[in-house]
Design a protein around this motif. Structure first.
Motif, PDB file in Angstrom:
ATOM      1  N   SER A 128       0.829  -1.202   0.184  1.00  0.00           N
ATOM      2  CA  SER A 128      -0.100  -0.100  -0.041  1.00  0.00           C
ATOM      3  C   SER A 128       0.962   1.225  -0.015  1.00  0.00           C
ATOM      4  O   SER A 128       1.924   1.267   0.423  1.00  0.00           O
ATOM      5  N   VAL A 129       0.427   2.427  -0.501  1.00  0.00           N
ATOM      6  CA  VAL A 129       1.040   3.359  -0.402  1.00  0.00           C
ATOM      7  C   VAL A 129       0.063   4.529   0.026  1.00  0.00           C
ATOM      8  O   VAL A 129      -1.133   4.720  -0.031  1.00  0.00           O
ATOM      9  N   GLU A 130       0.764   5.344   1.006  1.00  0.00           N
ATOM     10  CA  GLU A 130       0.190   6.564   1.861  1.00  0.00           C
ATOM     11  C   GLU A 130       0.861   7.692   1.274  1.00  0.00           C
ATOM     12  O   GLU A 130       1.960   7.627   0.899  1.00  0.00           O
TER      13      GLU A 130
END
Length: 170
Positions: free
Chosen positions: A166-168
């Motif tokens: 995931s990327v935030e």
């Protein structure tokens, strides 16, 4: 290869299209149940007559038409094949797309419910093969290089890994 008639083979005047979609829609005519065909309206002189049927290697011959008619024998042979499985984390993926190109001759196929595919009738040579899947609305693709040989089956498997990253950000 066995001398058996191939019904529904596409007959072309000139070179066979390299694209599978064009090959299966652009023939001048098709062979009948006895494997025979007639093409009318050819001018006298030299012509190339070619045949293609899915699952067979294409064949073509040059013919010099004189006196209004000519005869050719075209032999569709086994060609090269590629087969394998498409999986995600080791589990089969059904209906996955397979796209390939060998010596600029493009092919396509799909996997069955066990994730298995086989594409027959390829020319011999170097090429590429890819599998595309739709993973939760996100298309994913894996590509690989292949080398095919007439009469042989090249194995190429694709194992997609689940997306766990995931990327935030701001």
């Amino acid at each position: 290869d066995q001398g058996e008639a191939v019904r529904g083979a596409f007959i072309f005047i000139g070179e066979i299209p390299r694209d599978q979609w064009q090959r299966e829609r652009g023939g001048k005519t098709t062979t009948d149940a006895a494997g025979e065909f007639t093409v009318e309206g050819l001018p006298s002189g030299e012509s190339v007559i070619a045949a293609y049927s899915q699952g067979y290697a294409a064949d073509s011959v040059s013919i010099n038409i004189t006196g209004g008619s000519g005869h050719v024998d075209l032999v569709l042979s086994e060609g090269a094949s590629v087969e394998g499985y498409v999986t995600q984390d080791g589990k089969p993926i059904s209906d996955a797309n397979i796209y390939g190109s060998v010596d600029s001759f493009s092919v396509q196929g799909k996997t069955d419910d066990k994730g298995y595919y086989m594409i027959k009738g390829l020319p011999a040579g170097a090429g590429s093969l890819s599998s595309n899947i739709n993973n939760g609305g996100q298309g994913r693709s894996i590509s690989t290089q292949i080398e095919t040989e007439v009469g042989m089956v090249t194995e190429s498997n694709f194992d997609f890994k689940s997306a766990t990253s995931s990327v935030e950000g701001y």
